[in-house]
Scaffold this motif. Sequence first.
Motif, PDB file in Angstrom:
ATOM      1  N   THR A   1       0.823  -1.208   0.000  1.00 38.15           N
ATOM      2  CA  THR A   1       0.000   0.000   0.000  1.00 38.15           C
ATOM      3  C   THR A   1       0.859   1.260   0.000  1.00 38.15           C
ATOM      4  O   THR A   1       0.585   2.197  -0.729  1.00 38.15           O
ATOM      5  CB  THR A   1      -0.914   0.008   1.246  1.00 38.15           C
ATOM      6  OG1 THR A   1      -1.731  -1.166   1.232  1.00 38.15           O
ATOM      7  CG2 THR A   1      -1.782   1.235   1.293  1.00 38.15           C
ATOM      8  N   PHE A   2       1.894   1.262   0.834  1.00 36.96           N
ATOM      9  CA  PHE A   2       2.727   2.446   1.028  1.00 36.96           C
ATOM     10  C   PHE A   2       4.035   2.323   0.261  1.00 36.96           C
ATOM     11  O   PHE A   2       4.550   1.224   0.066  1.00 36.96           O
ATOM     12  CB  PHE A   2       3.038   2.639   2.517  1.00 36.96           C
ATOM     13  CG  PHE A   2       1.834   3.055   3.322  1.00 36.96           C
ATOM     14  CD1 PHE A   2       1.493   4.390   3.437  1.00 36.96           C
ATOM     15  CD2 PHE A   2       1.052   2.115   3.963  1.00 36.96           C
ATOM     16  CE1 PHE A   2       0.383   4.780   4.175  1.00 36.96           C
ATOM     17  CE2 PHE A   2      -0.058   2.485   4.704  1.00 36.96           C
ATOM     18  CZ  PHE A   2      -0.390   3.826   4.806  1.00 36.96           C
ATOM     19  N   SER A   3       4.585   3.483  -0.122  1.00 28.44           N
ATOM     20  CA  SER A   3       5.930   3.500  -0.689  1.00 28.44           C
ATOM     21  C   SER A   3       6.911   3.118   0.417  1.00 28.44           C
ATOM     22  O   SER A   3       6.563   3.149   1.604  1.00 28.44           O
ATOM     23  CB  SER A   3       6.272   4.884  -1.246  1.00 28.44           C
ATOM     24  OG  SER A   3       6.449   5.804  -0.189  1.00 28.44           O
ATOM     25  N   GLU A   4       8.101   2.768   0.052  1.00 30.87           N
ATOM     26  CA  GLU A   4       9.114   2.363   1.029  1.00 30.87           C
ATOM     27  C   GLU A   4       9.308   3.421   2.114  1.00 30.87           C
ATOM     28  O   GLU A   4       9.540   3.096   3.271  1.00 30.87           O
ATOM     29  CB  GLU A   4      10.437   2.083   0.315  1.00 30.87           C
ATOM     30  CG  GLU A   4      11.465   1.383   1.155  1.00 30.87           C
ATOM     31  CD  GLU A   4      11.027   0.015   1.674  1.00 30.87           C
ATOM     32  OE1 GLU A   4      11.408  -0.320   2.815  1.00 30.87           O
ATOM     33  OE2 GLU A   4      10.313  -0.710   0.956  1.00 30.87           O
TER      34      GLU A   4
ATOM     35  N   VAL B   1       3.188  12.431  13.368  1.00 33.37           N
ATOM     36  CA  VAL B   1       3.597  12.094  12.009  1.00 33.37           C
ATOM     37  C   VAL B   1       4.747  11.096  12.095  1.00 33.37           C
ATOM     38  O   VAL B   1       5.670  11.264  12.895  1.00 33.37           O
ATOM     39  CB  VAL B   1       4.034  13.364  11.236  1.00 33.37           C
ATOM     40  CG1 VAL B   1       4.540  13.005   9.845  1.00 33.37           C
ATOM     41  CG2 VAL B   1       2.891  14.363  11.157  1.00 33.37           C
ATOM     42  N   GLY B   2       4.688  10.046  11.280  1.00 25.05           N
ATOM     43  CA  GLY B   2       5.741   9.034  11.292  1.00 25.05           C
ATOM     44  C   GLY B   2       5.553   8.055  10.164  1.00 25.05           C
ATOM     45  O   GLY B   2       4.708   8.239   9.290  1.00 25.05           O
ATOM     46  N   SER B   3       6.319   6.990  10.205  1.00 25.44           N
ATOM     47  CA  SER B   3       6.243   5.980   9.148  1.00 25.44           C
ATOM     48  C   SER B   3       4.978   5.137   9.313  1.00 25.44           C
ATOM     49  O   SER B   3       4.416   5.039  10.410  1.00 25.44           O
ATOM     50  CB  SER B   3       7.472   5.073   9.181  1.00 25.44           C
ATOM     51  OG  SER B   3       7.362   4.116  10.224  1.00 25.44           O
TER      52      SER B   3
ATOM     53  N   PHE C   1      -9.472  10.192   4.339  1.00 21.29           N
ATOM     54  CA  PHE C   1      -8.040  10.006   4.121  1.00 21.29           C
ATOM     55  C   PHE C   1      -7.639  10.929   2.982  1.00 21.29           C
ATOM     56  O   PHE C   1      -8.301  10.979   1.945  1.00 21.29           O
ATOM     57  CB  PHE C   1      -7.724   8.557   3.724  1.00 21.29           C
ATOM     58  CG  PHE C   1      -8.024   7.546   4.788  1.00 21.29           C
ATOM     59  CD1 PHE C   1      -7.371   7.579   6.004  1.00 21.29           C
ATOM     60  CD2 PHE C   1      -8.958   6.548   4.564  1.00 21.29           C
ATOM     61  CE1 PHE C   1      -7.639   6.635   7.000  1.00 21.29           C
ATOM     62  CE2 PHE C   1      -9.235   5.596   5.537  1.00 21.29           C
ATOM     63  CZ  PHE C   1      -8.571   5.637   6.762  1.00 21.29           C
ATOM     64  N   HIS C   2      -6.553  11.662   3.183  1.00 25.16           N
ATOM     65  CA  HIS C   2      -5.988  12.524   2.152  1.00 25.16           C
ATOM     66  C   HIS C   2      -4.637  11.920   1.788  1.00 25.16           C
ATOM     67  O   HIS C   2      -3.731  11.893   2.630  1.00 25.16           O
ATOM     68  CB  HIS C   2      -5.819  13.958   2.666  1.00 25.16           C
ATOM     69  CG  HIS C   2      -7.114  14.561   3.097  1.00 25.16           C
ATOM     70  ND1 HIS C   2      -7.918  15.263   2.218  1.00 25.16           N
ATOM     71  CD2 HIS C   2      -7.759  14.563   4.291  1.00 25.16           C
ATOM     72  CE1 HIS C   2      -8.988  15.682   2.869  1.00 25.16           C
ATOM     73  NE2 HIS C   2      -8.926  15.266   4.124  1.00 25.16           N
ATOM     74  N   ASP C   3      -4.519  11.401   0.574  1.00 20.06           N
ATOM     75  CA  ASP C   3      -3.332  10.654   0.160  1.00 20.06           C
ATOM     76  C   ASP C   3      -2.578  11.346  -0.958  1.00 20.06           C
ATOM     77  O   ASP C   3      -3.188  11.790  -1.943  1.00 20.06           O
ATOM     78  CB  ASP C   3      -3.727   9.251  -0.334  1.00 20.06           C
ATOM     79  CG  ASP C   3      -4.338   8.401   0.759  1.00 20.06           C
ATOM     80  OD1 ASP C   3      -3.839   8.454   1.899  1.00 20.06           O
ATOM     81  OD2 ASP C   3      -5.313   7.684   0.479  1.00 20.06           O
ATOM     82  N   ASP C   4      -1.258  11.422  -0.805  1.00 21.13           N
ATOM     83  CA  ASP C   4      -0.362  11.778  -1.901  1.00 21.13           C
ATOM     84  C   ASP C   4       0.279  10.474  -2.341  1.00 21.13           C
ATOM     85  O   ASP C   4       0.848   9.747  -1.519  1.00 21.13           O
ATOM     86  CB  ASP C   4       0.707  12.773  -1.438  1.00 21.13           C
ATOM     87  CG  ASP C   4       0.111  14.125  -1.073  1.00 21.13           C
ATOM     88  OD1 ASP C   4      -0.873  14.537  -1.719  1.00 21.13           O
ATOM     89  OD2 ASP C   4       0.626  14.768  -0.131  1.00 21.13           O
TER      90      ASP C   4
ATOM     91  N   TRP D   1       1.370   2.064  -8.158  1.00 22.88           N
ATOM     92  CA  TRP D   1       1.044   3.230  -7.339  1.00 22.88           C
ATOM     93  C   TRP D   1       1.153   2.876  -5.868  1.00 22.88           C
ATOM     94  O   TRP D   1       0.732   1.786  -5.444  1.00 22.88           O
ATOM     95  CB  TRP D   1      -0.368   3.711  -7.651  1.00 22.88           C
ATOM     96  CG  TRP D   1      -0.465   4.424  -8.958  1.00 22.88           C
ATOM     97  CD1 TRP D   1      -0.872   3.903 -10.150  1.00 22.88           C
ATOM     98  CD2 TRP D   1      -0.122   5.786  -9.214  1.00 22.88           C
ATOM     99  NE1 TRP D   1      -0.804   4.856 -11.133  1.00 22.88           N
ATOM    100  CE2 TRP D   1      -0.344   6.038 -10.576  1.00 22.88           C
ATOM    101  CE3 TRP D   1       0.347   6.831  -8.422  1.00 22.88           C
ATOM    102  CZ2 TRP D   1      -0.124   7.268 -11.166  1.00 22.88           C
ATOM    103  CZ3 TRP D   1       0.570   8.065  -9.001  1.00 22.88           C
ATOM    104  CH2 TRP D   1       0.344   8.275 -10.355  1.00 22.88           C
ATOM    105  N   ARG D   2       1.720   3.800  -5.074  1.00 21.94           N
ATOM    106  CA  ARG D   2       1.859   3.611  -3.634  1.00 21.94           C
ATOM    107  C   ARG D   2       1.567   4.938  -2.931  1.00 21.94           C
ATOM    108  O   ARG D   2       1.829   6.015  -3.474  1.00 21.94           O
ATOM    109  CB  ARG D   2       3.271   3.152  -3.247  1.00 21.94           C
ATOM    110  CG  ARG D   2       3.676   1.804  -3.834  1.00 21.94           C
ATOM    111  CD  ARG D   2       2.867   0.667  -3.193  1.00 21.94           C
ATOM    112  NE  ARG D   2       3.320  -0.636  -3.613  1.00 21.94           N
ATOM    113  CZ  ARG D   2       2.788  -1.357  -4.582  1.00 21.94           C
ATOM    114  NH1 ARG D   2       1.792  -0.866  -5.292  1.00 21.94           N
ATOM    115  NH2 ARG D   2       3.229  -2.552  -4.866  1.00 21.94           N
ATOM    116  N   ILE D   3       1.067   4.840  -1.695  1.00 23.13           N
ATOM    117  CA  ILE D   3       0.836   6.031  -0.883  1.00 23.13           C
ATOM    118  C   ILE D   3       2.175   6.506  -0.335  1.00 23.13           C
ATOM    119  O   ILE D   3       2.879   5.752   0.341  1.00 23.13           O
ATOM    120  CB  ILE D   3      -0.150   5.747   0.266  1.00 23.13           C
ATOM    121  CG1 ILE D   3      -1.527   5.344  -0.294  1.00 23.13           C
ATOM    122  CG2 ILE D   3      -0.265   6.965   1.190  1.00 23.13           C
ATOM    123  CD1 ILE D   3      -2.507   4.845   0.755  1.00 23.13           C
TER     124      ILE D   3
END
Length: 170
Positions: free
Chosen positions: A52-55, A68-70, A138-141, A149-151
């Motif tokens: 789901t998420f980028s590295e 805010v964090g990983s 949710f607001h995703d870049d 695609w990854r968040i």
Amino acid sequence: MQSEEVSSADVANMMQGLLDRQAIQDVISCYSLGQDSHQGEDSAILQQWEETFSETGTVDYSAAGRTVGSYRDLAKWMRGDENTKGSMSGFSNWQHMLSLPLVSIAGDTAHARTDFFATHRGRADQGWNVHYNASGAFHDDLVRTSKGWRIQFRRLEVYFGDPLEIAKNA
């Protein structure tokens, strides 16, 4: 009335846009799948979140009391580890329902906003005999990676949260 001809390049661009939107929607849904596929003591949400998420993906869950964090730190905060209970340990079950995301794409980056409704069943055996309902967005870049695609960044916005007491058995 004149008809406009659409070039094969235009058709290809439109098709790519539709494919990108579908892939982004799937990635956003994968987040909730990770949450909801692992109920109670099952903490293996990273099985889906790694897709789901980028590295280097980060999250801002300050609206829920988190900094805010990983995304990996978020998983630990929610589910705990062998030494610490997570913030969801008071719940036995939950479900996250998502709206269709509103997506804007610019090359290899995108932004999406997805409304949600989440319901959580409190653990009566731990003294929390409630349903907890929450809604927000949710607001995703997002970024296009070699894996799709990854968040890259997710911000949680909470509209409201309501604990609803469950009637005790007579």
